[in-house]
Design a protein around this motif. Sequence first.
Motif, PDB file in Angstrom:
ATOM      1  N   THR A  37       0.894  -1.319  -0.066  1.00 53.19           N
ATOM      2  CA  THR A  37       0.184  -0.242  -0.032  1.00 53.19           C
ATOM      3  C   THR A  37       0.922   1.252  -0.082  1.00 53.19           C
ATOM      4  O   THR A  37       2.228   1.016  -0.022  1.00 53.19           O
ATOM      5  CB  THR A  37      -0.934  -0.103   1.380  1.00 53.19           C
ATOM      6  OG1 THR A  37      -0.095   0.164   2.393  1.00 53.19           O
ATOM      7  CG2 THR A  37      -1.659  -1.166   1.534  1.00 53.19           C
ATOM      8  N   GLY A  38       0.388   2.625   0.122  1.00 52.68           N
ATOM      9  CA  GLY A  38       0.918   3.758   0.076  1.00 52.68           C
ATOM     10  C   GLY A  38       2.088   3.678   1.281  1.00 52.68           C
ATOM     11  O   GLY A  38       2.985   4.131   1.010  1.00 52.68           O
ATOM     12  N   THR A  39       1.786   3.085   2.569  1.00 50.41           N
ATOM     13  CA  THR A  39       2.899   2.901   3.554  1.00 50.41           C
ATOM     14  C   THR A  39       3.929   2.288   3.020  1.00 50.41           C
ATOM     15  O   THR A  39       5.163   2.694   3.342  1.00 50.41           O
ATOM     16  CB  THR A  39       2.341   2.323   4.669  1.00 50.41           C
ATOM     17  OG1 THR A  39       0.887   3.100   4.981  1.00 50.41           O
ATOM     18  CG2 THR A  39       3.137   2.410   5.939  1.00 50.41           C
ATOM     19  N   PHE A  66      -0.326  12.067   7.954  1.00 47.50           N
ATOM     20  CA  PHE A  66       0.743  11.315   7.042  1.00 47.50           C
ATOM     21  C   PHE A  66       2.124  11.715   6.965  1.00 47.50           C
ATOM     22  O   PHE A  66       3.047  11.355   6.705  1.00 47.50           O
ATOM     23  CB  PHE A  66      -0.098  11.027   5.748  1.00 47.50           C
ATOM     24  CG  PHE A  66      -1.162  10.224   5.695  1.00 47.50           C
ATOM     25  CD1 PHE A  66      -0.840   8.691   6.003  1.00 47.50           C
ATOM     26  CD2 PHE A  66      -2.362  10.682   5.620  1.00 47.50           C
ATOM     27  CE1 PHE A  66      -2.079   7.880   6.069  1.00 47.50           C
ATOM     28  CE2 PHE A  66      -3.706   9.741   5.778  1.00 47.50           C
ATOM     29  CZ  PHE A  66      -3.353   8.265   6.170  1.00 47.50           C
ATOM     30  N   VAL A  89       4.350  15.738   2.361  1.00 43.28           N
ATOM     31  CA  VAL A  89       3.325  14.962   1.820  1.00 43.28           C
ATOM     32  C   VAL A  89       2.643  16.187   0.894  1.00 43.28           C
ATOM     33  O   VAL A  89       2.403  17.134   1.176  1.00 43.28           O
ATOM     34  CB  VAL A  89       2.455  14.744   2.792  1.00 43.28           C
ATOM     35  CG1 VAL A  89       1.008  14.052   2.234  1.00 43.28           C
ATOM     36  CG2 VAL A  89       3.110  13.338   3.884  1.00 43.28           C
ATOM     37  N   VAL A 102      -0.638  16.250  -0.571  1.00 45.12           N
ATOM     38  CA  VAL A 102      -1.846  16.349   0.027  1.00 45.12           C
ATOM     39  C   VAL A 102      -2.053  15.509   1.082  1.00 45.12           C
ATOM     40  O   VAL A 102      -2.140  14.360   0.834  1.00 45.12           O
ATOM     41  CB  VAL A 102      -3.099  16.238  -1.013  1.00 45.12           C
ATOM     42  CG1 VAL A 102      -4.488  16.366  -0.422  1.00 45.12           C
ATOM     43  CG2 VAL A 102      -2.940  17.112  -2.200  1.00 45.12           C
ATOM     44  N   THR A 126      -4.088  13.851   3.754  1.00 45.92           N
ATOM     45  CA  THR A 126      -5.331  13.266   3.821  1.00 45.92           C
ATOM     46  C   THR A 126      -6.103  13.539   4.957  1.00 45.92           C
ATOM     47  O   THR A 126      -7.536  13.636   4.974  1.00 45.92           O
ATOM     48  CB  THR A 126      -5.663  11.775   3.132  1.00 45.92           C
ATOM     49  OG1 THR A 126      -4.484  11.473   2.330  1.00 45.92           O
ATOM     50  CG2 THR A 126      -6.873  11.485   2.610  1.00 45.92           C
ATOM     51  N   ASP A 136       5.306  12.506  -0.828  1.00 46.67           N
ATOM     52  CA  ASP A 136       4.188  11.435  -0.780  1.00 46.67           C
ATOM     53  C   ASP A 136       3.145  12.196  -1.591  1.00 46.67           C
ATOM     54  O   ASP A 136       2.418  13.231  -1.374  1.00 46.67           O
ATOM     55  CB  ASP A 136       3.659  11.392   0.741  1.00 46.67           C
ATOM     56  CG  ASP A 136       2.518  10.557   1.083  1.00 46.67           C
ATOM     57  OD1 ASP A 136       1.623  10.628  -0.101  1.00 46.67           O
ATOM     58  OD2 ASP A 136       2.189  10.153   1.951  1.00 46.67           O
ATOM     59  N   VAL A 141       0.226  10.132  -2.376  1.00 48.00           N
ATOM     60  CA  VAL A 141      -0.954   9.166  -2.261  1.00 48.00           C
ATOM     61  C   VAL A 141      -2.219   9.703  -2.581  1.00 48.00           C
ATOM     62  O   VAL A 141      -2.989   9.111  -3.148  1.00 48.00           O
ATOM     63  CB  VAL A 141      -0.874   8.584  -0.916  1.00 48.00           C
ATOM     64  CG1 VAL A 141      -1.933   7.722  -0.675  1.00 48.00           C
ATOM     65  CG2 VAL A 141       0.474   7.608  -0.813  1.00 48.00           C
ATOM     66  N   GLN A 176      -5.017   3.137  -4.844  1.00 48.79           N
ATOM     67  CA  GLN A 176      -6.294   3.210  -4.626  1.00 48.79           C
ATOM     68  C   GLN A 176      -7.114   4.289  -4.541  1.00 48.79           C
ATOM     69  O   GLN A 176      -8.176   4.521  -4.323  1.00 48.79           O
ATOM     70  CB  GLN A 176      -6.707   2.603  -2.962  1.00 48.79           C
ATOM     71  CG  GLN A 176      -6.201   3.065  -2.005  1.00 48.79           C
ATOM     72  CD  GLN A 176      -4.726   2.833  -1.334  1.00 48.79           C
ATOM     73  OE1 GLN A 176      -4.057   2.722  -2.226  1.00 48.79           O
ATOM     74  NE2 GLN A 176      -4.564   3.209  -0.393  1.00 48.79           N
ATOM     75  N   LYS A 177      -6.204   5.510  -4.766  1.00 50.23           N
ATOM     76  CA  LYS A 177      -7.060   6.792  -4.602  1.00 50.23           C
ATOM     77  C   LYS A 177      -7.139   7.385  -6.046  1.00 50.23           C
ATOM     78  O   LYS A 177      -8.181   7.086  -6.575  1.00 50.23           O
ATOM     79  CB  LYS A 177      -6.045   7.804  -3.777  1.00 50.23           C
ATOM     80  CG  LYS A 177      -6.035   7.346  -2.181  1.00 50.23           C
ATOM     81  CD  LYS A 177      -5.868   8.536  -1.224  1.00 50.23           C
ATOM     82  CE  LYS A 177      -6.545   8.164   0.205  1.00 50.23           C
ATOM     83  NZ  LYS A 177      -5.754   7.072   0.889  1.00 50.23           N
TER      84      LYS A 177
HETATM   85  C1  LIG Z   1      -1.398  11.086   2.130  1.00 53.53           C
HETATM   86  C2  LIG Z   1      -1.361   9.573   2.342  1.00 53.53           C
HETATM   87  N1  LIG Z   1      -0.013   9.040   2.623  1.00 53.53           N
HETATM   88  C3  LIG Z   1       0.081   7.804   2.913  1.00 53.53           C
HETATM   89  C4  LIG Z   1      -0.969   6.989   3.113  1.00 53.53           C
HETATM   90  C5  LIG Z   1      -0.983   5.597   3.547  1.00 53.53           C
HETATM   91  O1  LIG Z   1      -1.524   4.762   2.518  1.00 53.53           O
HETATM   92  P1  LIG Z   1      -2.147   3.347   2.749  1.00 53.53           P
HETATM   93  O2  LIG Z   1      -3.194   3.452   3.523  1.00 53.53           O
HETATM   94  O3  LIG Z   1      -2.311   2.845   1.388  1.00 53.53           O
HETATM   95  O4  LIG Z   1      -0.911   2.570   3.277  1.00 53.53           O
HETATM   96  C6  LIG Z   1      -2.237   7.500   2.866  1.00 53.53           C
HETATM   97  C7  LIG Z   1      -3.463   6.760   3.188  1.00 53.53           C
HETATM   98  O5  LIG Z   1      -4.521   7.326   3.013  1.00 53.53           O
HETATM   99  C8  LIG Z   1      -2.497   8.833   2.506  1.00 53.53           C
HETATM  100  O6  LIG Z   1      -3.547   9.467   2.482  1.00 53.53           O
END
Ligand SMILES: Cc1ncc(COP(=O)(O)O)c(C=O)c1O
Length: 365
Positions: A45-47, A72, A118, A120, A122, A147, A149, A172-173
């Motif tokens: 995932t994003g992490t 984030f 980051v 944006v 979230t 970032d 994401v 997924q976004k």
């Molecule tokens: C800006 C941002 N960075 C990192 C993440 C982490 O991504 P993930 O939940 O896919 O691991 C998110 C998740 O919503 C995010 O919005």
Amino acid sequence: MVLRSMARPTISHTSTAFATVFKETVADLGRIFKTSGIVLPLAGTGTLGAEVALSNIIEPGDKVLAISSGYFGDRLVEISGILGASVDKVEVPWGSAARIAEIERKLSEKTYKAMLVVHVDTSTGVANPVKELGSLARAKGALFVVDTVCSMGGMDVQVDDWGINVCFTGSQKALAAPPGLAVISFDSKALGAREKRRTPPSSYYGDIKRWLPILQEPTKYFATPAVNMFYALHESCRMILSEGLEERFKRHAKLASASRAGLKAMGLQLLCEDAVASNTLTVAYHPKGVSDVEFRKSMAEDYGVVIAGGLGPLKDKAFRIGHMGNVNRSDILATLSAVEGSLQRQRYSFQPGSGVAAANRVLET
Ligand SMILES: Cc1ncc(COP(=O)(O)O)c(C=O)c1O
């Protein structure tokens, strides 16, 4: 279309047929990231994207400047700390964007190996000035890690032109595929930093060096790619590029401004000013007396609209509406109508219909 593409048979990950899917997906991602550097989709995932980005370039003791304007951003600080970096955190108040003068001053006080931000966050819906931050990082010779994401595919991100050395996102976004892939880009400077390490990266799976031969020739094996997730991302990238990046960004901008206009017309207070608001999601405070749990329960159960609650200090105080990916004007109008109905149920006093009408006016322009 994206989900249907995933239902195709799972072919061998080292077959030439899969290599074609892999290569086309990576090429399309390069167009979306606007980079000629390497772009790697990895199961995760994003992490994972954050961990791969940082674990390749950070070594214990490295000085890192991390700009955090939300939940984030704090995560980047945490991961860098785990990797042994000496992290200076610039704490940007939630709802504000990073201030260029402050970052410039920070960068002039110390030599940093990397600067992290980051685009944006979230948790706040604020868009940081990535282009300007990139110029600062480039001028000071710090690697710039971003970032994206919550922006890539929905807002313009020019990885090469803005001097982003490592950029990551999740499937997924705004890329509009299911969760399951992280996508990370490295330019030559970032790959050089990986090459010059004194110590091996702490991640075996995420070591970009181990993936370079696969990017060259995807029929080779290092670790099994998520074949059906590639089908999905392949399809969603095709959809993004066939809509056209600039058209897609315009659509996101219009839907975002309609959402903000609608919420404001209901008398709701937004977390950030329009000037720094992202085009991918909007965060609004609950009016006094409105219960977050009841409000979002009504949204979901009475109207079938799922929205997110506030994160961190905004828990129970705010709600978040995502308007990214393949969202259209009907989705925005239906969401605002559901917000109106759910607020009415909690006896919040406002002019019924005002939110939907205000959004419609924006959408008609
Ligand atoms: C800006 C941002 N960075 C990192 C993440 C982490 O991504 P993930 O939940 O896919 O691991 C998110 C998740 O919503 C995010 O919005």
